[in-house]
Design an enzyme around this catalytic site. Structure first.
Site, PDB file in Angstrom:
ATOM      1  N   ARG A 142      37.371  35.380  45.591  1.00 40.14           N
ATOM      2  CA  ARG A 142      38.124  35.865  44.436  1.00 40.14           C
ATOM      3  C   ARG A 142      37.603  35.222  43.148  1.00 40.14           C
ATOM      4  O   ARG A 142      38.369  34.898  42.249  1.00 40.14           O
ATOM      5  CB  ARG A 142      39.620  35.566  44.590  1.00 40.14           C
ATOM      6  CG  ARG A 142      40.312  36.306  45.709  1.00 40.14           C
ATOM      7  CD  ARG A 142      40.399  37.797  45.433  1.00 40.14           C
ATOM      8  NE  ARG A 142      41.139  38.466  46.495  1.00 40.14           N
ATOM      9  CZ  ARG A 142      40.597  38.939  47.603  1.00 40.14           C
ATOM     10  NH1 ARG A 142      39.284  38.804  47.802  1.00 40.14           N
ATOM     11  NH2 ARG A 142      41.325  39.528  48.519  1.00 40.14           N
ATOM     12  N   TYR A 145      38.113  37.442  39.890  1.00 39.68           N
ATOM     13  CA  TYR A 145      39.557  37.667  39.766  1.00 39.68           C
ATOM     14  C   TYR A 145      40.253  36.381  39.318  1.00 39.68           C
ATOM     15  O   TYR A 145      41.080  36.402  38.393  1.00 39.68           O
ATOM     16  CB  TYR A 145      40.110  38.133  41.109  1.00 39.68           C
ATOM     17  CG  TYR A 145      41.579  38.436  41.112  1.00 39.68           C
ATOM     18  CD1 TYR A 145      42.096  39.530  40.430  1.00 39.68           C
ATOM     19  CD2 TYR A 145      42.471  37.639  41.826  1.00 39.68           C
ATOM     20  CE1 TYR A 145      43.450  39.823  40.447  1.00 39.68           C
ATOM     21  CE2 TYR A 145      43.818  37.922  41.854  1.00 39.68           C
ATOM     22  CZ  TYR A 145      44.305  39.011  41.164  1.00 39.68           C
ATOM     23  OH  TYR A 145      45.646  39.296  41.189  1.00 39.68           O
ATOM     24  N   SER A 182      46.932  48.332  46.244  1.00 44.69           N
ATOM     25  CA  SER A 182      45.749  47.534  45.949  1.00 44.69           C
ATOM     26  C   SER A 182      45.413  46.624  47.124  1.00 44.69           C
ATOM     27  O   SER A 182      44.241  46.485  47.506  1.00 44.69           O
ATOM     28  CB  SER A 182      45.973  46.701  44.683  1.00 44.69           C
ATOM     29  OG  SER A 182      44.891  45.826  44.441  1.00 44.69           O
TER      30      SER A 182
END
Length: 247
Positions: A142, A145, A182
């Site tokens: 991630r 993100y 998502s």
């Protein structure tokens, strides 16, 4: 029907599905007027009680125009975002640029569009959607993100300081793993490596201290609190709601 947002007007981005949709519906259920927006107009169907509008938050002019045409707003929810699965070694320039455009720039533009009016009226609440993965705990794969969501936290706190004396509050919600479309896309993307959809989903559930995923409605309940006058003494906070994942 509740009354916690009676008389308040709210603008919600990415309201077509997941957390954004749950927030829009929760606001309406508490008596608020809601302008619900999404890039995909078809996803806005079924949002009973909301005023719906197709909006690409990456279009600065369209975003500013939509906020202006919504009239005086008491609440702004910046929910639009994207989750890339990458590391510092696999992140591409295109992923980095899109993530910062959608997760950060759009949040900035949303704040910039509503804050002048809120400051002029001496009241208002902005709720930005960040992530526990960008604030309280690192998650594997991630990289981009986490960078963008950490930035959302910093932006929220910085903006809150600038308007705290004018009666305007800004806070951000940092969800853990929430059962949304998502997440479903990420589960599907990991299914082959994990040995199937059920195994991939199980891996996400297994890391939860409570043994379950969060729901979009649980995140929406926190958004209602932050949008309402009940949280009048709360500003500049990054509130983690993750079922104990970061413990």
């Amino acid at each position: 029907m509740g009354e916690r947002l009676r008389g308040k007007s709210a603008f919600v981005t990415a309201a077509g599905q997941g957390i954004g949709r749950a927030i829009a519906l929760a606001f309406v259920s508490e008596g608020g007027r809601v302008v619900a927006t999404d890039r995909d107009a078809d996803k806005l169907s079924g949002l009973e009680g909301c005023e719906t509008r197709a909006l690409d938050v990456l279009d600065d002019a369209a975003f500013a125009r939509a906020v202006a045409e919504a009239g005086a707003l008491d609440v702004m929810v910046n929910c639009a975002g994207i989750v890339h699965q990458n590391t510092a070694l696999t992140c591409t320039d295109a992923e980095w640029e899109l993530a910062f455009a959608l997760n950060c720039r759009a949040t900035w533009k949303g704040m910039a569009a509503v804050l002048p009016g809120m400051v002029e009226r001496g009241r208002g609440a902005v709720v930005n959607i960040a992530s526990a993965a960008g604030w309280a705990k690192a998650a594997p794969n991630r990289f981009t993100y986490a960078a963008t969501k950490a930035a959302v936290v910093g932006m929220t706190k910085a903006a809150a300081v600038d308007v705290v004396a004018q009666g305007v509050r800004l806070n951000c919600i940092c969800p853990g793993t929430v059962d949304t479309p998502s997440l479903g896309e990420r589960i599907a993307a990991n299914a082959a490596a994990a040995g199937g959809m059920e195994a991939a989903r199980g891996a996400f559930v297994a890391r939860q201290a409570m043994g379950r995923l969060g729901s979009a409605e649980e995140i929406a309940a926190l958004a209602v609190y932050l949008a309402s006058d009940e949280s009048a003494f709360v500003t500049g906070q990054a509130i983690v709601i993750d079922g104990g994942w970061t413990l």
